[in-house]
Design a protein around this motif. Structure first.
Motif, PDB file in Angstrom:
ATOM      1  N   PHE A  52     -58.967 -21.265 -86.739  1.00 25.27           N
ATOM      2  CA  PHE A  52     -59.227 -19.864 -87.035  1.00 25.27           C
ATOM      3  C   PHE A  52     -59.741 -19.680 -88.458  1.00 25.27           C
ATOM      4  O   PHE A  52     -60.651 -18.895 -88.716  1.00 25.27           O
ATOM      5  CB  PHE A  52     -57.955 -19.044 -86.829  1.00 25.27           C
ATOM      6  CG  PHE A  52     -58.107 -17.606 -87.226  1.00 25.27           C
ATOM      7  CD1 PHE A  52     -58.874 -16.726 -86.471  1.00 25.27           C
ATOM      8  CD2 PHE A  52     -57.489 -17.120 -88.370  1.00 25.27           C
ATOM      9  CE1 PHE A  52     -59.024 -15.393 -86.845  1.00 25.27           C
ATOM     10  CE2 PHE A  52     -57.628 -15.793 -88.746  1.00 25.27           C
ATOM     11  CZ  PHE A  52     -58.405 -14.929 -87.986  1.00 25.27           C
ATOM     12  N   LYS A 102     -66.279 -11.613 -85.458  1.00 21.57           N
ATOM     13  CA  LYS A 102     -65.491 -11.059 -84.369  1.00 21.57           C
ATOM     14  C   LYS A 102     -64.245 -10.378 -84.914  1.00 21.57           C
ATOM     15  O   LYS A 102     -63.734 -10.744 -85.962  1.00 21.57           O
ATOM     16  CB  LYS A 102     -65.081 -12.158 -83.384  1.00 21.57           C
ATOM     17  CG  LYS A 102     -66.246 -12.793 -82.641  1.00 21.57           C
ATOM     18  CD  LYS A 102     -65.743 -13.831 -81.651  1.00 21.57           C
ATOM     19  CE  LYS A 102     -66.889 -14.475 -80.883  1.00 21.57           C
ATOM     20  NZ  LYS A 102     -66.396 -15.491 -79.917  1.00 21.57           N
ATOM     21  N   HIS A 104     -60.347  -9.664 -84.564  1.00 20.10           N
ATOM     22  CA  HIS A 104     -59.148 -10.311 -84.023  1.00 20.10           C
ATOM     23  C   HIS A 104     -57.921  -9.463 -84.342  1.00 20.10           C
ATOM     24  O   HIS A 104     -57.777  -8.965 -85.470  1.00 20.10           O
ATOM     25  CB  HIS A 104     -58.967 -11.708 -84.623  1.00 20.10           C
ATOM     26  CG  HIS A 104     -60.131 -12.617 -84.398  1.00 20.10           C
ATOM     27  ND1 HIS A 104     -60.254 -13.413 -83.292  1.00 20.10           N
ATOM     28  CD2 HIS A 104     -61.245 -12.836 -85.165  1.00 20.10           C
ATOM     29  CE1 HIS A 104     -61.381 -14.106 -83.370  1.00 20.10           C
ATOM     30  NE2 HIS A 104     -62.001 -13.775 -84.501  1.00 20.10           N
ATOM     31  N   ASN A 134     -52.058 -13.878 -80.730  1.00 21.53           N
ATOM     32  CA  ASN A 134     -53.273 -13.090 -80.515  1.00 21.53           C
ATOM     33  C   ASN A 134     -52.973 -11.919 -79.578  1.00 21.53           C
ATOM     34  O   ASN A 134     -52.578 -12.115 -78.429  1.00 21.53           O
ATOM     35  CB  ASN A 134     -54.367 -13.973 -79.916  1.00 21.53           C
ATOM     36  CG  ASN A 134     -55.728 -13.284 -79.921  1.00 21.53           C
ATOM     37  OD1 ASN A 134     -55.815 -12.066 -79.958  1.00 21.53           O
ATOM     38  ND2 ASN A 134     -56.785 -14.085 -79.875  1.00 21.53           N
TER      39      ASN A 134
END
Length: 336
Positions: A52, A102, A104, A134
């Motif tokens: 990540f 993106k 998250h 997540n």
């Protein structure tokens, strides 16, 4: 696997504990990071956390969030960590991060490992463990479930609407689209009960399409006439009124809250509409007229049977005059 190459690894974090914690976090599909309490630098990361952050595990050890995130994000993360340290108990917070173009969403569980000790010669010892879950996938599943529930509810509503439509069709005349006599009879009883309780008036109109002549005599032409009658009655009455086709050329209208004079005026307008209406059948113009008998409660009748009888009598008068006439029932005078 946890990365355990640093010589500064906390003694209390034994390899068995590394394996167990990593396995549990991996099973849940989460990310794991362990930092020093003093400066917030990374001591351990699992593969998911390193992926990540976009760097190899070795390159991340010893770094802080201030070196990996924008200042505003780093400050937010550090504030959550300090809250967890101050509480000395597991602390959960949610964070929205932009990474790799993106968005998250995470739920982060933070807890202190080891004991913090600070004096004038030493810095704080101890470690902060963070487990990142997540939320995007879970919320996507929730959204999918909500969408599915909404679709099922829509299908149920559509099925119920279809059921009502099918039930309503059994109470409607196919040619005119109006209710049948059985449904009208129920509404008449309801209106009688309501008007008796509230001492108000209403009118009942019986009508009959005058005998056809010429092109209007064919069954197909009569069907077009009945369709036209249905449209005129539906368009010329209020939602609180009721119209029906009784049988053959006979129709009925119930005018709620309307007296004899008003009912006569409205039906006279409908009679003129019928007389000027043109329907087409087989390329030919078909015209029709209607005879009507108007009665009212309580002026011409005091109960259901009297009301129907007085309306029938008025209709008979209209027919005897050659049709295309609106006739009124006689007003009833009760003896004192």
């Amino acid at each position: 696997m946890l990365h355990t190459s640093l010589t500064t690894d906390p003694p209390s974090l034994a390899p068995v504990w590394h394996e167990l914690l990593s396995a549990l976090v991996k099973q849940q599909g989460g990310m794991l990071a362990i930092k020093r309490l003093g400066d917030g630098s990374y001591v351990h990361l699992n593969d998911a956390m390193a992926a990540f952050l976009g760097r190899p595990q070795v390159a991340l050890l010893g770094r802080t969030d201030a070196e990996l995130f924008e200042p505003s994000v780093a400050l937010t993360l550090r504030a959550a960590e300090l809250t967890a340290i101050a509480q000395a108990a597991p602390f959960v917070s949610e964070h929205v991060l932009e990474r790799g173009g993106k968005r998250h969403e995470f739920s982060v569980l933070r807890m202190v490992l080891g004991r913090a000790r600070v004096d004038h010669n030493t810095q704080a010892e101890g470690w902060l463990c963070s487990i990142w879950s997540n939320l995007g996938a879970a919320r996507q599943r929730d959204q999918q479930l909500a969408t599915m529930r909404a679709q099922v509810e829509d299908q149920q509503r559509a099925s119920e609407e279809l059921r009502r439509e099918l039930a309503d069709q059994t109470l409607r005349d196919q040619a005119s689209g109006l209710h049948t006599g059985s449904h009208f009879e129920e509404q008449l009883r309801r209106e009688l009960d309501l008007s008796s309780r509230e001492h108000r008036e209403f009118a009942l109109v019986l009508m009959e399409v005058d005998p056809p002549a010429g092109a209007a005599q064919s069954p197909a032409a009569q069907e077009r006439v009945f369709e036209a009658m249905g449209r005129l009655l539906s368009g010329g009455t209020r939602a609180m009124d009721a119209s029906c086709r009784i049988e053959g050329r006979r129709f009925a209208v119930l005018l709620s809250g309307v007296g004899l004079a008003t009912a006569h005026s409205r039906m006279e307008g409908l009679r003129r509409q019928c007389a000027t209406q043109i329907v087409m059948q087989g390329g030919q113009e078909v015209r029709f007229t209607v005879a009507m008998g108007v009665a009212s409660f309580p002026h011409t009748a005091s109960d259901r049977d009297q009301l129907v009888e007085s309306s029938e009598s008025a209709l008979a008068v209209a027919r005897s005059r050659g049709g295309n006439v609106v006739a009124l029932a006689s007003i009833r005078f009760d003896s004192v």
